[in-house]
Design a protein around this motif. Structure first.
Motif, PDB file in Angstrom:
ATOM      1  N   GLU A 149      48.896  67.095  37.583  1.00  0.00           N
ATOM      2  CA  GLU A 149      49.688  66.550  38.763  1.00  0.00           C
ATOM      3  C   GLU A 149      50.959  65.847  37.907  1.00  0.00           C
ATOM      4  OE1 GLU A 149      48.642  62.908  41.623  1.00  0.00           O
ATOM      5  OE2 GLU A 149      50.837  62.819  40.591  1.00  0.00           O
ATOM      6  N   SER A 200      56.239  64.463  41.055  1.00  0.00           N
ATOM      7  CA  SER A 200      56.094  63.857  42.157  1.00  0.00           C
ATOM      8  C   SER A 200      56.871  62.759  42.651  1.00  0.00           C
ATOM      9  CB  SER A 200      54.661  62.973  42.078  1.00  0.00           C
ATOM     10  OG  SER A 200      53.431  63.854  41.390  1.00  0.00           O
ATOM     11  N   ASN A 249      59.858  61.004  45.217  1.00  0.00           N
ATOM     12  CA  ASN A 249      59.664  60.558  46.640  1.00  0.00           C
ATOM     13  C   ASN A 249      60.962  61.067  47.614  1.00  0.00           C
ATOM     14  OD1 ASN A 249      57.662  59.094  45.719  1.00  0.00           O
ATOM     15  ND2 ASN A 249      58.931  57.408  45.097  1.00  0.00           N
ATOM     16  N   HIS A 286      64.043  59.489  39.691  1.00  0.00           N
ATOM     17  CA  HIS A 286      64.402  58.411  38.612  1.00  0.00           C
ATOM     18  C   HIS A 286      63.868  58.928  37.463  1.00  0.00           C
ATOM     19  CE1 HIS A 286      60.670  56.801  39.159  1.00  0.00           C
ATOM     20  NE2 HIS A 286      60.874  56.230  39.990  1.00  0.00           N
ATOM     21  N   HIS A 327      60.372  60.142  37.067  1.00  0.00           N
ATOM     22  CA  HIS A 327      60.263  61.414  37.558  1.00  0.00           C
ATOM     23  C   HIS A 327      60.719  62.466  36.445  1.00  0.00           C
ATOM     24  CE1 HIS A 327      60.666  59.034  41.416  1.00  0.00           C
ATOM     25  NE2 HIS A 327      59.425  59.395  41.301  1.00  0.00           N
ATOM     26  N   TYR A 333      52.778  65.925  43.867  1.00  0.00           N
ATOM     27  CA  TYR A 333      52.260  65.075  44.987  1.00  0.00           C
ATOM     28  C   TYR A 333      53.356  64.047  45.264  1.00  0.00           C
ATOM     29  CZ  TYR A 333      49.106  61.196  46.847  1.00  0.00           C
ATOM     30  OH  TYR A 333      48.578  60.522  47.563  1.00  0.00           O
ATOM     31  N   GLY A 370      55.912  61.646  47.168  1.00  0.00           N
ATOM     32  CA  GLY A 370      55.970  60.430  48.100  1.00  0.00           C
ATOM     33  C   GLY A 370      56.516  60.892  49.520  1.00  0.00           C
ATOM     34  N   GLU A 411      51.640  62.444  49.767  1.00  0.00           N
ATOM     35  CA  GLU A 411      50.774  61.300  50.387  1.00  0.00           C
ATOM     36  C   GLU A 411      50.470  61.715  51.552  1.00  0.00           C
ATOM     37  OE1 GLU A 411      51.953  57.724  49.376  1.00  0.00           O
ATOM     38  OE2 GLU A 411      53.101  58.320  47.552  1.00  0.00           O
ATOM     39  N   TYR A 425      49.289  53.172  49.405  1.00  0.00           N
ATOM     40  CA  TYR A 425      49.468  54.120  48.229  1.00  0.00           C
ATOM     41  C   TYR A 425      47.978  54.329  47.569  1.00  0.00           C
ATOM     42  CZ  TYR A 425      51.535  55.743  43.618  1.00  0.00           C
ATOM     43  OH  TYR A 425      51.897  56.536  42.796  1.00  0.00           O
ATOM     44  N   ASP A 480      45.540  57.594  47.254  1.00  0.00           N
ATOM     45  CA  ASP A 480      45.149  58.382  46.132  1.00  0.00           C
ATOM     46  C   ASP A 480      43.613  58.468  46.054  1.00  0.00           C
ATOM     47  OD1 ASP A 480      46.942  59.410  44.257  1.00  0.00           O
ATOM     48  OD2 ASP A 480      47.791  57.390  43.569  1.00  0.00           O
ATOM     49  N   TYR A 533      46.908  63.006  35.656  1.00  0.00           N
ATOM     50  CA  TYR A 533      47.971  62.276  36.183  1.00  0.00           C
ATOM     51  C   TYR A 533      49.121  62.003  35.267  1.00  0.00           C
ATOM     52  CZ  TYR A 533      44.619  61.280  40.173  1.00  0.00           C
ATOM     53  OH  TYR A 533      43.658  61.328  41.197  1.00  0.00           O
ATOM     54  N   VAL A 590      52.175  60.023  34.987  1.00  0.00           N
ATOM     55  CA  VAL A 590      52.970  59.127  35.733  1.00  0.00           C
ATOM     56  C   VAL A 590      53.318  57.912  34.874  1.00  0.00           C
ATOM     57  CG1 VAL A 590      52.708  57.419  37.612  1.00  0.00           C
ATOM     58  CG2 VAL A 590      51.263  59.483  37.709  1.00  0.00           C
ATOM     59  N   GLN A 598      52.758  52.455  36.130  1.00  0.00           N
ATOM     60  CA  GLN A 598      51.718  52.446  37.193  1.00  0.00           C
ATOM     61  C   GLN A 598      50.210  52.604  36.319  1.00  0.00           C
ATOM     62  OE1 GLN A 598      52.128  55.052  40.249  1.00  0.00           O
ATOM     63  NE2 GLN A 598      54.450  55.036  40.304  1.00  0.00           N
ATOM     64  N   HIS A 621      47.821  50.726  38.699  1.00  0.00           N
ATOM     65  CA  HIS A 621      47.664  51.324  39.618  1.00  0.00           C
ATOM     66  C   HIS A 621      46.428  52.591  39.479  1.00  0.00           C
ATOM     67  CE1 HIS A 621      47.676  53.968  43.336  1.00  0.00           C
ATOM     68  NE2 HIS A 621      47.924  54.844  42.623  1.00  0.00           N
TER      69      HIS A 621
HETATM   70  N1  ARG Z   1      55.469  59.157  44.058  1.00  0.00           N
HETATM   71  C1  ARG Z   1      55.192  58.310  43.166  1.00  0.00           C
HETATM   72  C2  ARG Z   1      56.305  57.214  42.665  1.00  0.00           C
HETATM   73  O1  ARG Z   1      57.229  57.822  42.610  1.00  0.00           O
HETATM   74  C3  ARG Z   1      54.338  58.758  41.915  1.00  0.00           C
HETATM   75  C4  ARG Z   1      53.165  59.246  42.254  1.00  0.00           C
HETATM   76  C5  ARG Z   1      52.165  59.481  41.070  1.00  0.00           C
HETATM   77  N2  ARG Z   1      50.755  60.118  41.170  1.00  0.00           N
HETATM   78  C6  ARG Z   1      49.920  59.503  42.233  1.00  0.00           C
HETATM   79  N3  ARG Z   1      48.923  60.356  42.331  1.00  0.00           N
HETATM   80  N4  ARG Z   1      49.827  58.324  42.466  1.00  0.00           N
HETATM   81  O2  ARG Z   1      56.195  56.267  42.173  1.00  0.00           O
END
Ligand code: ARG
Length: 649
Positions: free
Chosen positions: A155, A158, A160, A166, A169, A195, A197, A327, A381, A385, A403, A405, A409, A412
């Motif tokens: 994944e 992702s 938004n 940004h 990403h 995935y 947002g 999401e 959020y 997940d 993931y 990311v 995070q 998270h």
């Molecule tokens: N869309 C989220 C963001 O921009 C990142 C997603 C990351 N993936 C996940 N499964 N939480 O912060």
């Protein structure tokens, strides 16, 4: 008899050396490790299982191609230095390996150049784009290929919807694309997942904003940019209304204190509360949550148009997703089922009307308390997940899910994995991995307007074009400079991103990344283009050169490749399959890049010594084969990283 067996017979070896779980037809180093292991087992009487893993890479070619640190053999009561001497002396003659070099407790083994060259170059040229990769690593059961391949979900990216793309990403896209290629090269069955947002009250805000400021034409022309503009405008109104409400409340209190009439102020306040953007958005999002087809329809269109646009941009980076999830796609049932599991296992608890999981109770102090349901019952959020992971497991039965990311995070994802574990889904959490990475500093680009991936790539392409123009002679020869600048610019961004360890921050430095000097994307592309041009020029000047790989190999006399430069190049080329395997272990793109830069440096110092044009035909053929092999390996490495190797520039 297969080719490898007969080749080794020619050297005087009866059988192909093959220790368990090695791949002599794919990886030259496997042959040498097994061969040295066999010889050492004969002379020391030690178990091959003990010897094999002690044969390690060297940091520099002058220490050998493989090295044995004698203490790693764990032979009690033997003095390591004396034992190293003894082993070195007893090492028999071999057609593949020269006399070992003993240095203290270390024994260095050098591969004999002629044999190595005639083994490696044909292996590279015949396996072509697959050289270095190893599809056996992803087999569920290596002894029974019918059992199929292991399943992986990566994944990544992702972003938004209606928000800027940004740096986090950008890095996720680049690193995730690479990881997906990596596991595919290792024979895993990989699903690339984005995935998005795309859920939450802000999409109600967006819909309200579109009513006021949206333009159908703009939406179709540039959905991502337009939705962002709309979102910025409506957010400003919502912000201003918030400020106004605060002021009104104050005025009302004051009026009351003074005993003045506040009815007019209160009416004003009520109007905003009832009809303002926030309330409209709340109502709109509620309709979305309740499944109102009209509300969902609008949102779905925004989403689909954005995805269409993303697809085009990702294509510039050689990325194609198997699934655009998000999401919004997580089903209520999945979240309800998770909530039920959490409750029944006694993991979750009520806290002031909301539901939380206190992770400090599970030997995870740092993870604190995680909110899983808000007071008003809406999902978060984190909740989405949890539901998404369970759905993906249901759908794909993955063996591993990564993931990709940003490290912002970390908490998270650690909470996500821990919650799944304690609620009784260790089967899922054990298969999950967070691949994190550091920040990009200073990614405000020159125009200061780049908010989306496309803009960033556009700007770097412009910069690259500028750099290319500085060398007018070369510039004139390029067929399509704009397209070349675009490809080089993308390489510049990607290489800058991948050349350090993932976890490190780096600064976005357009001048440095676009330079042809130093370890940059353009430098790597130049190395590739130069190898292509050598092949082109030699063939243009000598139209009768063997055209096919097998004819070229049949005509080449590898014993003519005598120079140290040629040997060292071959030694490096031989190690590419090992570098690949090591990359699967480190999961770091820098492992590949460090190797490719070393090779590019070795190449650039070889051209003067190992000329093609102007050499005798026999020598020309052999060197063409050598450079052809280098071209193949460089290209394979670049493609693994997600780069588009250029043939001219
Ligand atoms: N869309 C989220 C963001 O921009 C990142 C997603 C990351 N993936 C996940 N499964 N939480 O912060």
């Amino acid at each position: 008899m297969d080719e490898l067996t007969s080749k080794l017979k020619g050297f005087g070896l009866e059988t192909v050396p093959q220790q368990p779980n090695t791949y002599p037809t794919l990886n030259p180093f496997d042959i040498y490790r097994s061969h040295i292991t066999e010889l050492l087992a004969q002379t020391t009487g030690l178990d091959p299982k003990i010897i094999y893993p002690t044969l390690q890479w060297t940091a520099k070619l002058d220490a050998g191609d493989l090295q044995l640190a004698v203490p790693a053999l764990r032979q009690k009561g033997k003095d390591p230095k004396a034992y190293a001497e003894e082993i070195g002396k007893k090492f028999p003659e071999s057609p593949l390996v020269g006399p070992p070099m003993v240095n203290g407790p270390f024994i260095g083994f050098f591969f004999k150049p002629d044999a190595l060259t005639s083994l490696v170059i044909p292996m590279i040229l015949t396996s072509g784009p697959s050289f270095g990769f190893n599809p056996n690593l992803g087999l569920r059961d290596p002894s029974n290929p019918k059992a199929g391949r292991k399943k992986m979900i990566v994944e990544f990216s992702s972003p938004n919807i209606a928000k800027p793309f940004h740096a986090g990403h950008l890095r996720s896209t680049i690193i995730g694309g690479f990881l997906a290629n990596l596991y595919e090269g290792a024979g895993w069955d990989v699903t690339r997942m984005n995935y998005l947002g795309d859920w939450g009250k802000q999409y109600g805000v967006l819909a309200v904003g579109f009513d006021k400021f949206g333009s159908e034409e703009e939406l179709l022309k540039n959905p991502i940019g337009h939705l962002y503009d709309v979102y910025v405008k409506i957010s400003k109104i919502s912000h201003d209304e918030g400020e106004e409400m605060k002021a009104l409340k104050e005025q009302i209190t004051q009026a009351k204190e003074k005993g003045e009439d506040s009815a007019e102020l209160e009416a004003k306040l009520k109007k905003i509360q009832d009809e303002g953007v926030d309330e409209q958005a709340r109502k709109y999002f509620k309709r979305m949550v309740d499944g109102d087809p009209e509300a969902l329809g609008v949102w779905k269109r925004f989403r689909e148009l954005s995805i269409e646009k993303y697809k085009k941009t990702y294509a510039r980076l050689n990325i194609k997703y198997d699934e655009y999830s998000g999401e919004s796609q997580v089903k209520d049932e999945s979240m309800d089922a998770a909530a039920k599991m959490l409750e029944e296992s006694g993991v979750s608890e009520k806290s002031e009307g909301a539901v939380i999981v206190d992770l400090t109770k599970y030997n995870a102090k740092k993870l604190g308390k995680a909110l899983v349901k808000k007071k008003d019952g809406t999902s978060l959020y984190l909740t989405r997940d949890i539901g998404a992971a369970a759905e993906r497991f249901e759908k794909y039965h993955f063996d591993k899910m990564i993931y990709v990311v940003a490290s912002q995070q970390d908490l998270h994802l650690a909470q996500l994995f821990k919650i799944m574990e304690v609620m009784g889904r260790k089967d899922i959490s054990d298969r999950c991995q967070h691949i994190n990475f550091g920040m990009v500093l200073g990614m405000s680009t020159r125009k200061g307007t780049a908010k989306f991936l496309d803009d960033i790539l556009e700007e770097v392409g412009d910069k690259m074009h500028e750099v290319m123009r500085k060398n007018d002679d070369k510039y004139q020869q390029i067929e399509d400079p704009v397209k070349t600048a675009d490809t080089l610019g993308i390489s510049a961004v990607m290489v800058q991103d991948m050349k350090g360890k993932r976890i490190n921050n780096y600064s976005f430095d357009m001048d440095r990344m676009c330079s042809f000097e130093g370890d940059t994307g353009p430098y790597l592309q130049y190395a590739h283009a130069r190898l292509c041009s050598i092949q082109r020029k030699a063939r243009a000047a000598n139209p009768d050169l063997p055209a096919t790989t097998s004819d070229l190999l049949a005509a080449a006399d590898f014993s003519l490749l005598k120079e140290t430069h040629a040997h060292d190049l071959v030694r490096q080329l031989a190690s590419w399959p090992d570098v690949f395997i090591n990359t699967v272990k480190t999961q770091e793109p820098a492992t590949v890049l460090t190797y490719l830069f070393k090779m590019a440096h070795a190449l650039s110092s070889s051209y003067d010594v190992l000329q093609v044009i102007g050499s005798e035909r026999e020598l020309m053929v052999s060197r063409l084969a050598l450079y052809g092999a280098a071209l193949q390996v460089l290209g394979n490495g670049m493609r693994l990283l997600g780069l588009n190797p250029v043939e001219r520039m």
